[in-house]
Design a protein around this motif. Structure first.
Motif, PDB file in Angstrom:
ATOM      1  N   CYS A  59       0.681  -1.193   0.074  1.00  0.00           N
ATOM      2  CA  CYS A  59       0.001   0.104  -0.015  1.00  0.00           C
ATOM      3  C   CYS A  59       1.013   1.098  -0.047  1.00  0.00           C
ATOM      4  O   CYS A  59       0.558   2.150  -0.788  1.00  0.00           O
ATOM      5  CB  CYS A  59      -0.842   0.095   1.139  1.00  0.00           C
ATOM      6  N   ILE A  60       1.868   1.185   0.845  1.00  0.00           N
ATOM      7  CA  ILE A  60       2.675   2.395   0.847  1.00  0.00           C
ATOM      8  C   ILE A  60       3.342   2.473  -0.507  1.00  0.00           C
ATOM      9  O   ILE A  60       3.652   3.779  -0.713  1.00  0.00           O
ATOM     10  CB  ILE A  60       3.736   2.223   2.257  1.00  0.00           C
ATOM     11  N   GLU A  61       3.966   1.675  -1.245  1.00  0.00           N
ATOM     12  CA  GLU A  61       4.569   1.611  -2.507  1.00  0.00           C
ATOM     13  C   GLU A  61       3.775   2.408  -3.372  1.00  0.00           C
ATOM     14  O   GLU A  61       4.156   3.187  -4.230  1.00  0.00           O
ATOM     15  CB  GLU A  61       5.049   0.339  -2.619  1.00  0.00           C
ATOM     16  N   VAL A  62       2.536   2.011  -3.641  1.00  0.00           N
ATOM     17  CA  VAL A  62       1.592   2.420  -4.592  1.00  0.00           C
ATOM     18  C   VAL A  62       1.454   3.703  -4.340  1.00  0.00           C
ATOM     19  O   VAL A  62       1.393   4.766  -5.248  1.00  0.00           O
ATOM     20  CB  VAL A  62       0.223   1.673  -4.567  1.00  0.00           C
ATOM     21  N   GLN A  65       4.588   5.906  -4.948  1.00  0.00           N
ATOM     22  CA  GLN A  65       4.787   6.186  -6.558  1.00  0.00           C
ATOM     23  C   GLN A  65       3.894   7.077  -7.096  1.00  0.00           C
ATOM     24  O   GLN A  65       4.219   7.893  -7.976  1.00  0.00           O
ATOM     25  CB  GLN A  65       4.738   4.747  -7.117  1.00  0.00           C
ATOM     26  N   THR A  66       2.590   6.926  -6.659  1.00  0.00           N
ATOM     27  CA  THR A  66       1.551   7.752  -7.181  1.00  0.00           C
ATOM     28  C   THR A  66       2.264   9.410  -7.023  1.00  0.00           C
ATOM     29  O   THR A  66       1.980  10.189  -7.718  1.00  0.00           O
ATOM     30  CB  THR A  66       0.366   7.714  -6.432  1.00  0.00           C
ATOM     31  N   LEU A  67       2.613   9.619  -5.677  1.00  0.00           N
ATOM     32  CA  LEU A  67       3.137  11.119  -5.382  1.00  0.00           C
ATOM     33  C   LEU A  67       4.244  11.403  -6.028  1.00  0.00           C
ATOM     34  O   LEU A  67       4.420  12.531  -6.520  1.00  0.00           O
ATOM     35  CB  LEU A  67       3.203  11.242  -3.923  1.00  0.00           C
ATOM     36  N   ASP A  77       2.056  17.376  -0.249  1.00  0.00           N
ATOM     37  CA  ASP A  77       2.292  16.211  -0.933  1.00  0.00           C
ATOM     38  C   ASP A  77       4.081  15.977  -0.494  1.00  0.00           C
ATOM     39  O   ASP A  77       4.530  14.670  -0.280  1.00  0.00           O
ATOM     40  CB  ASP A  77       2.334  16.402  -2.364  1.00  0.00           C
ATOM     41  N   PHE A  78       4.839  16.967  -0.282  1.00  0.00           N
ATOM     42  CA  PHE A  78       5.998  16.901   0.086  1.00  0.00           C
ATOM     43  C   PHE A  78       6.198  16.134   1.507  1.00  0.00           C
ATOM     44  O   PHE A  78       7.023  15.316   1.856  1.00  0.00           O
ATOM     45  CB  PHE A  78       6.869  17.971  -0.046  1.00  0.00           C
ATOM     46  N   LYS A  79       5.168  16.990   2.012  1.00  0.00           N
ATOM     47  CA  LYS A  79       5.142  16.088   3.631  1.00  0.00           C
ATOM     48  C   LYS A  79       4.830  14.561   3.602  1.00  0.00           C
ATOM     49  O   LYS A  79       5.355  13.798   4.465  1.00  0.00           O
ATOM     50  CB  LYS A  79       4.370  17.113   4.382  1.00  0.00           C
ATOM     51  N   GLU A  80       3.960  14.586   2.821  1.00  0.00           N
ATOM     52  CA  GLU A  80       3.454  13.023   2.844  1.00  0.00           C
ATOM     53  C   GLU A  80       4.416  12.096   2.178  1.00  0.00           C
ATOM     54  O   GLU A  80       4.788  10.802   2.713  1.00  0.00           O
ATOM     55  CB  GLU A  80       2.177  12.812   2.075  1.00  0.00           C
ATOM     56  N   ILE A  81       5.246  12.582   1.097  1.00  0.00           N
ATOM     57  CA  ILE A  81       6.290  11.805   0.666  1.00  0.00           C
ATOM     58  C   ILE A  81       7.333  11.605   1.717  1.00  0.00           C
ATOM     59  O   ILE A  81       7.975  10.478   1.872  1.00  0.00           O
ATOM     60  CB  ILE A  81       7.053  12.776  -0.454  1.00  0.00           C
ATOM     61  N   ASP A  82       7.835  12.417   2.515  1.00  0.00           N
ATOM     62  CA  ASP A  82       8.652  12.305   3.549  1.00  0.00           C
ATOM     63  C   ASP A  82       8.252  11.096   4.667  1.00  0.00           C
ATOM     64  O   ASP A  82       9.156  10.425   5.047  1.00  0.00           O
ATOM     65  CB  ASP A  82       9.062  13.594   4.276  1.00  0.00           C
ATOM     66  N   GLY A  85       8.464   7.779   3.118  1.00  0.00           N
ATOM     67  CA  GLY A  85       9.858   7.286   3.036  1.00  0.00           C
ATOM     68  C   GLY A  85      10.209   6.774   4.440  1.00  0.00           C
ATOM     69  O   GLY A  85      10.842   5.715   4.524  1.00  0.00           O
ATOM     70  N   ARG A  86       9.920   7.582   5.476  1.00  0.00           N
ATOM     71  CA  ARG A  86      10.258   6.934   7.011  1.00  0.00           C
ATOM     72  C   ARG A  86       9.744   5.830   7.101  1.00  0.00           C
ATOM     73  O   ARG A  86      10.321   5.118   7.745  1.00  0.00           O
ATOM     74  CB  ARG A  86      10.014   8.180   7.543  1.00  0.00           C
TER      75      ARG A  86
END
Length: 586
Positions: A59-62, A65-67, A77-82, A85-86
């Motif tokens: 789920c995290i991978e999908v 990749q979407t973001l 979006d950048f906060k969610e990507i960070d 990643g963690r």
């Protein structure tokens, strides 16, 4: 008809949807793939048996990749990507931990560094050299210009500072003292009007250490690893005896028995290595500390030829000055504070809120002459006690500080939204006829509309067992009253008139003169509010009016009037077994 082989990403997407709880039929419809194909993948790859960590990774991978593929990314979006990643990194550590040979270090790399270090337990309240350097750096970088002046005067043997309200003096000296204790190991002694007031120093010190270097200081007194003791004392000569170190005397112009207390306090810093710092807002020229400020106390017992001139003019001591009696004096008005970088005030608004004489006293460092006041400094000092020591039934930190004991509430509303402040006082009534009233809480509310004022009063009724509320219905008071009566039907409406105000003033004078009102000695603002009240005549000369400058009808002293709104619930002659009725104030 033969279907083309689905792309591997479709297989992964189908698995991700399954892990998120989608039925096989819905997955087939969403991806446009035959249901039998989805069933085949599910069976062959054993999706239903996949462990929870694998489902989370999918789920995290999908989502990741979407973001990443999104062309225009928002800050969210950048906060969610960070964040994702963690989470990927965390799941990778869990994988290593679950693998053969995994251990706690795989989950938390800090464990290895911790285990590699010394097994010796850290000392209590210890600061490393790096901690001390960081604390000092942040201390110096946080100061306004006038606070830097205080910092540069730290080696003066005796400092006496006259200041405006709310310019950060207690905050500053708490940090100065902690920095000195860490650097030198010298004791620091904080002397205030009450134990509660002294613990404001402690709160600032603990907060500074925690926020700056993550050290949770404990104990009372706080004892640092280098032997420095930090004492927090109320204004009691007995509790002050026996200690030695640098001492800070907060609000000394409001202290009772100043001569006695100062004799003990100055004895604590008699050795040449110690420093003495006095700082306060001004009270009245009748206070025992006033001759110390003017130098009259120094000159009083000296021969004429040995007397010196002590300069206390604002301009002369604006940058700090060591005077002829070897006392370093400094004055910081609210205007000086603003020029020194303090941007916490709107001076135009404050000049509107406070009448000239009160503005001069509270904010411009001018002493009052209480000869014309209805309530003198001496009278108010008789009300000031150390509540933490004297009152064992009040627990300020609890959700219900006074349990189920009854309280009375007085409220003086703002005249209009956005104008002057409103005052609220919570009093504990006497538990027997002729007993004492005790001030449990006081508040000044600014910038609130009538709904917010009523909501604040409601919260008071949720914290205390309120038996009575008295509200002046002038200005916004009528609107506040209409809302309060909905949740407290026993609220009492007070309509001001010369007779009503005279009754309230007479009641307050009677209670205070008989020693029946007590409040914490740190409540300097309440004392100032009472002292601001003066009796004058109306323009016609027919009636007496009570004013502190806000208006001829009400006066500015909102905390004093709020207190009197509560006091008046007791009959003028006092409550007796045969007399429990209230005065008519409608």
């Amino acid at each position: 008809m033969l279907m083309p082989a689905p792309h591997v990403d479709q297989r992964r997407a189908a698995r991700s949807l399954f892990f998120r709880g989608w039925p096989v039929t819905d997955i087939a419809d969403e991806l446009g793939i035959p249901r039998t194909t989805i069933e085949s993948w599910k069976s062959r790859d054993e999706w239903a048996k996949a462990p929870m960590i694998e489902r989370a990774e999918s789920c995290i991978e999908v989502r990741f990749q979407t973001l990443i593929e999104k062309e225009k990314k928002t800050g969210g979006d950048f906060k969610e990507i960070d964040l994702l990643g963690r989470q990927i990194e965390r799941l990778a550590r869990v994988r290593r931990y679950q693998a053969p040979g995994g251990n706690e270090v795989d989950l938390n790399p800090n464990v290895e560094a911790r285990n590699a270090g010394s097994k010796k337990a850290p000392k209590r309240n210890e600061f490393s050299e790096q901690d001390a350097a960081e604390l000092r750096r942040q201390f110096h970088e946080s100061l306004f210009a006038y606070q830097h002046t205080w910092r540069h005067s730290a080696d003066e043997r005796t400092r006496m500072i006259l200041k405006s309200r709310q310019i950060g003096a207690t905050w500053y000296f708490a940090r100065e003292a902690l920095d000195d204790a860490i650097a030198t190991g010298r004791n620091q002694i904080f002397l205030s009007a009450s134990k509660a007031q002294a613990h404001i120093f402690k709160q600032y010190i603990r907060q500074f250490a925690q926020e700056t270097v993550g050290i949770d200081l404990k104990g009372d007194p706080i004892v640092l690893w280098n032997g420095a003791h930090l004492y927090f004392l109320g204004q009691n000569a007995r509790t002050a005896q026996g200690h030695h170190g640098n001492f800070y005397y907060d609000e000394f112009f409001w202290s009772q028995n100043f001569e006695e207390i100062n004799k003990v306090a100055s004895g604590m810093a008699m050795h040449k290595q110690w420093r003495k710092t006095y700082f306060s807002t001004p009270s009245a020229t009748s206070h025992a500390a006033y001759p110390y400020w003017t130098g009259d106390r120094y000159n009083r017992r000296r021969k004429k030829e040995d007397r010196v001139e002590i300069i206390t003019d604002r301009a002369a001591i604006a940058a700090g000055l060591r005077c002829a009696d070897k006392v370093w004096r400094h004055m910081v008005t609210i205007e000086d504070a603003e020029r020194g970088g303090c941007d916490l005030f709107d001076l135009d608004e404050l000049r509107t809120e406070y009448p000239p004489d009160e503005f001069a006293n509270l904010l411009m460092c001018q002493f009052m002459d209480d000869g014309d006041s209805l309530f003198t400094l001496a009278a108010m000092q008789g009300c000031m006690v150390d509540s933490w020591v004297d009152w064992t039934d009040l627990k300020p930190l609890l959700l219900r500080p006074f349990g189920m004991k009854p309280v009375w509430v007085g409220y003086d509303p703002a005249l209009g939204q956005g104008g002057d402040g409103a005052g609220l006082v919570v009093l504990a009534p006497p538990d027997k006829p002729g007993g004492k009233f005790r001030g449990l809480e006081r508040h000044r509310l600014k910038g609130m509309d009538f709904e917010a004022q009523a909501a604040f009063i409601r919260r008071i009724t949720q914290r205390y067992h309120v038996q009575y509320i008295g509200i002046d219905v002038s200005g916004l008071g009528q609107a506040v009253y209409q809302l309060v009566i909905q949740f407290f039907p026993l609220v009492r409406k007070i309509t001001y008139s010369p007779d009503v105000k005279s009754l309230m003033v007479m009641k307050a004078q009677n209670v205070i003169d008989k020693g029946r009102l007590e409040f914490d000695a740190g409540w300097v603002d309440l004392a100032q509010s009472f002292m601001a009240l003066k009796r004058t005549m109306t323009d016609s000369g027919r009636h007496v009016k009570y004013s502190a400058g806000r208006s001829t009808e009400i006066g500015h002293a909102d905390l004093a009037w709020a207190c009197m709104h509560a006091l008046i619930n007791e009959p003028l002659e006092g409550r007796t077994a045969a007399n429990t009725s209230q005065m008519e104030l409608y």
